[in-house]
Scaffold this motif. Sequence first.
Motif, PDB file in Angstrom:
ATOM      1  N   ARG A   1      -0.447   5.245   7.014  1.00 51.22           N
ATOM      2  CA  ARG A   1      -1.275   6.389   6.650  1.00 51.22           C
ATOM      3  C   ARG A   1      -0.379   7.563   6.281  1.00 51.22           C
ATOM      4  NH1 ARG A   1      -6.952   7.572   6.241  1.00 51.22           N
ATOM      5  NH2 ARG A   1      -7.986   5.635   6.852  1.00 51.22           N
TER       6      ARG A   1
ATOM      7  N   ASP B   1      -6.934   1.319  10.809  1.00 47.04           N
ATOM      8  CA  ASP B   1      -6.751   0.469   9.627  1.00 47.04           C
ATOM      9  C   ASP B   1      -6.180  -0.888  10.029  1.00 47.04           C
ATOM     10  OD1 ASP B   1      -7.627   2.542   8.082  1.00 47.04           O
ATOM     11  OD2 ASP B   1      -5.650   3.048   7.253  1.00 47.04           O
TER      12      ASP B   1
ATOM     13  N   HIS C   1       0.838  -1.207   0.000  1.00 42.23           N
ATOM     14  CA  HIS C   1       0.000   0.000   0.000  1.00 42.23           C
ATOM     15  C   HIS C   1       0.868   1.251   0.000  1.00 42.23           C
ATOM     16  CE1 HIS C   1      -3.189   2.776   1.099  1.00 42.23           C
ATOM     17  NE2 HIS C   1      -2.544   3.099   2.198  1.00 42.23           N
TER      18      HIS C   1
ATOM     19  N   SER D   1      -7.731  -4.676   9.569  1.00 46.10           N
ATOM     20  CA  SER D   1      -7.079  -5.498   8.532  1.00 46.10           C
ATOM     21  C   SER D   1      -7.138  -6.979   8.870  1.00 46.10           C
ATOM     22  CB  SER D   1      -5.625  -5.067   8.348  1.00 46.10           C
ATOM     23  OG  SER D   1      -4.894  -5.374   9.509  1.00 46.10           O
TER      24      SER D   1
ATOM     25  N   ALA E   1      -0.103  -1.061   9.275  1.00 45.51           N
ATOM     26  CA  ALA E   1      -0.877  -0.134   8.430  1.00 45.51           C
ATOM     27  C   ALA E   1      -0.083   1.149   8.265  1.00 45.51           C
ATOM     28  CB  ALA E   1      -2.236   0.163   9.066  1.00 45.51           C
TER      29      ALA E   1
ATOM     30  N   ARG F   1      -5.430   6.891  12.695  1.00 42.26           N
ATOM     31  CA  ARG F   1      -6.065   6.275  11.518  1.00 42.26           C
ATOM     32  C   ARG F   1      -5.346   4.997  11.112  1.00 42.26           C
ATOM     33  NH1 ARG F   1      -8.106  11.769   8.312  1.00 42.26           N
ATOM     34  NH2 ARG F   1      -9.546  12.305  10.013  1.00 42.26           N
TER      35      ARG F   1
END
Lengths: 784, 266
Positions: free
Chosen positions: B174, B262, B93, B266, B172, B258
């Motif tokens: 962000r 996430d 990502h 997940s 994660a 955030r």
Amino acid sequence: MGNLPKAFGQSVRRKEDPRLITGAGRYTDDQQLPQQAWAAFVRSPIAHANIGEVDTSAALEHPGVVGVLTGAEFAASGLNDLACGWMIHSRNGDPMRVGEHPALASQRVRYVGEPVAVVVADSRQAARAAAELVMVDYDELPVVSDVEAAAAPDAVVLHDAAPGNQCYDWEIGNRDAVRKALDEAAHVTEIRLINNRLVPNAMEPRAVNASYDASRDRYTLYVASQNPHGLRMTLAAVIGFGPEHKIRVISEDVGGGFGSKAFNYAEEVVCMWAAKRLGRPVKWTAERSESFLTDAHGRDHITTARLAMDANHRITALDVSTHANLGAYLSTFGSLVPTYVYATLLSGQYDIPNIYANVVTRYTNTTPVDAYRGAGRPEAGYVVERLVDVAARELGIDPAEFRRQNFIRTFPHATPVEMTYDSGDFQAHLDKALDMIDAAGFEARREASRAEGKLRGLGIGCYIEAAGIGPSARLGKLGSGAGLWESAEIRVNPTGSVEVLTGCHSHGQSHETTYAQLVADRFGISVDDVEILHGDTDVVQFGMGTYGSRSGPVGLSAIDMACDKIVAKAEKIAAHLLNVPADTVTFEDGEFASEATNERLGFAEVALNAYTAHHFPTTEIEPGLKETTFFDPPDFNFPAGTHVCEVEVDPATGVVRIARFVAVDDFGVIGNPMVVEGQVHGGLVQGIGQALLEQARYDDYGQLLSGSYMDYCMPRADDVPDFDVGFTETRSTTNPLGMKGCGEAGSIGSPPAVINAICDALGIRHIDMPATPEKVWRAVTSAA
Amino acid sequence: MYPFNYHKPSSVDEAVSLFLDAEDPAYLSGGMTLIPTMKQRLAMPTDLVDLSGVQAMRGIERQDQKLVLGAFTRHAEVARSEVVAQAIPALAHLAGLIGDNQVRYRGTIGGSVANSDPAADYPAAVVALGAEVVTNKRTISSADYFQDLFETALEPGEMIVRIELPIPRRAAYRKFPNPASRYAVVGVMVAQFDNGVQVGVTGAGPCAFRASTLEAALAADLRPEALAGVDIPDAGFNADLHASAEYRAHLVGVMARRAVADLLAS
């Protein structure tokens, strides 16, 4: 024959696209001349300094260098300064104060990027490498880059001719009446706002390729210009390159202008001068960093404005005080932008009996400021629409309702600031826009956003602008150095195909298509049988170029009138061919007919006969079929519309997302809806860019901090939503086609719509553009 | 751009030896920073050592609890790799958020980590995952690797060969992009391992760092709410046209919350 569907008014695909999107366009940088040489400019890295010694010896020794020319040599050339084409007088009657503006500085530099010397070499690389070897001594002076700081009593003065850095202190309207209305008002709303400085960023950078033919004593200048004839006139009459017939200016394909290519720049002058002196064609194409530093910037106003209302919420007066930053020098239209195309639009769509505006302009150590898409009108629209929105909220009235209550409803309407609006229906586009955005469903959407921790707001921008510049005699009275009519020449060939020569210039406006649509309909021929020629002073009779949304209402009207002349002459010829009285001949759908006969003639048949000249008396009717028209509009036209923006703000980060955007515009009669919609889209993106993203920022040393795309935020596709565009129509009465200009509207209505929406979302009174995430976050934090 | 000598070695040793023999050399990986700098004439190396032919610096491989990325792996390869998507989806990502398509098809993880731009994305992952930077000479722990603005533990001529990233249970990333450049104003990676939570921050400071106060709060309670009262001092943070130090510190908290949300989803 006679069965072709009407093209005008249809979304005909752009004839120019196959050429442009397959890389077959011919831009200035594509022109490669025999013995071609390249120029690189030595530019000041300092914002304000006296120039000491300029040492060119190392540069002259660099391999490939043809010549190095300095400001001192330019000063001795006998060529004149760059000039401003619009005279403004201060309110005390004094003419504006104009500082010296040589194309190459020899005494003093006043902004970063100002050229002080030029290196001409056999290659671009050699020119650039040698330019780095030119040593210039700069004796630094204090710097002022902000328009308010430039007014301080102890501020450094840029031009001896302009004490206090003031160029002019101008006014319009009735000050005493406005003061009185303010005193008697039931409510007064006051606001101070900044209209942020923008960099134009045309996709094709500015470019020049100048050559001089000694055998004919004639210059040829290829240049990325919006106004080739105007530029030639300036180069001849103002700069002093000799009479116009000794200069040919060619602007073939040009990749966007937005105003920034309508001016006379130093590089054109220097390359022409160098081409003659060095005996080589001299080419220069701006690098993007040069574009940031030297393309004339836009906007940069600081304004305080007050709106007076009576007890019935009727607006009774508007008082505006604006400080406008001109940059280091007066650019070609620099004096006009903050005056007659700004303050004359301060009435907006409202019936305001008393208006007064005072505009003080000053020089600063920044890039010169001039017309940029909208030019003055976005600044005016922003003042009016912010003020009206704040006033409505202060009065506790729905902002749409407050606008409705104060709309002008009868036309023509003379405002207190020079303009007479000929037509419009403001209520119609407001209602349609609110309907299209589903304003009725807004509160539910706001609740849904709130449930997700987001703040939603709705904002309206009702703009009006004066397009189609312009009525020559009036503009002359207001200070214009030129007339602003437009010309057209129509050449019907013996086979019936047509060439149209226009003095307007297309750099994205689709003239090759839209103009051809009208002419095809007028003669009953195919759009493919019409060729539009522009952008070459040896080809086109004369013209004033394209800017100020003039190509449709002014340029196309001239073409329409030339069509009238062609038809009138062709009818006379047809009468002889049909053996009928001239006054019985009619021409419709490409056919000449008469009540006196069943015989009919096609357009091509008459065209051929016009050239064979066998069947009519050439003592009465000249052979050939070619006509010229110059159309001078009796007044501006007044496009108006309503833009509505719905934003969703993330209060945690301050990020503003545009959730919906509706633009409903009244452009009068529309020639090609697809093209017009494209113009609206482009303008909206630029307006949203101004509202949220773009800002030219200088530091205290006059260095441009946002001098590249790393820091200057150009809007991208993912920054804007799908636009919902609609139209309403009231015909303009100031041109035969009923058209109103559409090129600038998008950039005028959108900034206030966006900012009004953000203020609505946050429940705040004001936020300055660009509403960046940090600014919005701070507003959220302090509102909480 | 000034003239330079161009070399295209096929092995790490050859690359290093070409580098050491040159007067003022530079390694060329994706060139996403170096080439623009050269075009602006701000950098003028005498020799460019192009690493695109060095096979040993390529490849994406899972080795037990580690993901091993050759230094020359391009961002687009990481973004679309099945191996990466299985092992550390947050890394795929992250790679997909770098620059634009053109940048992702040229830029490499080794180039990004070697350059240590304060606004680059990869450094957040390198520190959050506790990666090891393997060079032609040694292995450097991520804790020691990033030192300051554009400063790393790499010695002159030392070259990153591969990067070894421990595979977390979950992670994660962000990012708050700069609206103009789309670099990270702030980027936060939160990674959960069996023995704790690690938080890597890029964009905010002169170089990527572990946010220990956030890690402590999340160790006790791995929920976004746990970060609510955590102070993020902005001392030493970057400040520019787009974001003040104070705003960056605020964004670290928002992006971290955030990222945790996430991660939990997940």
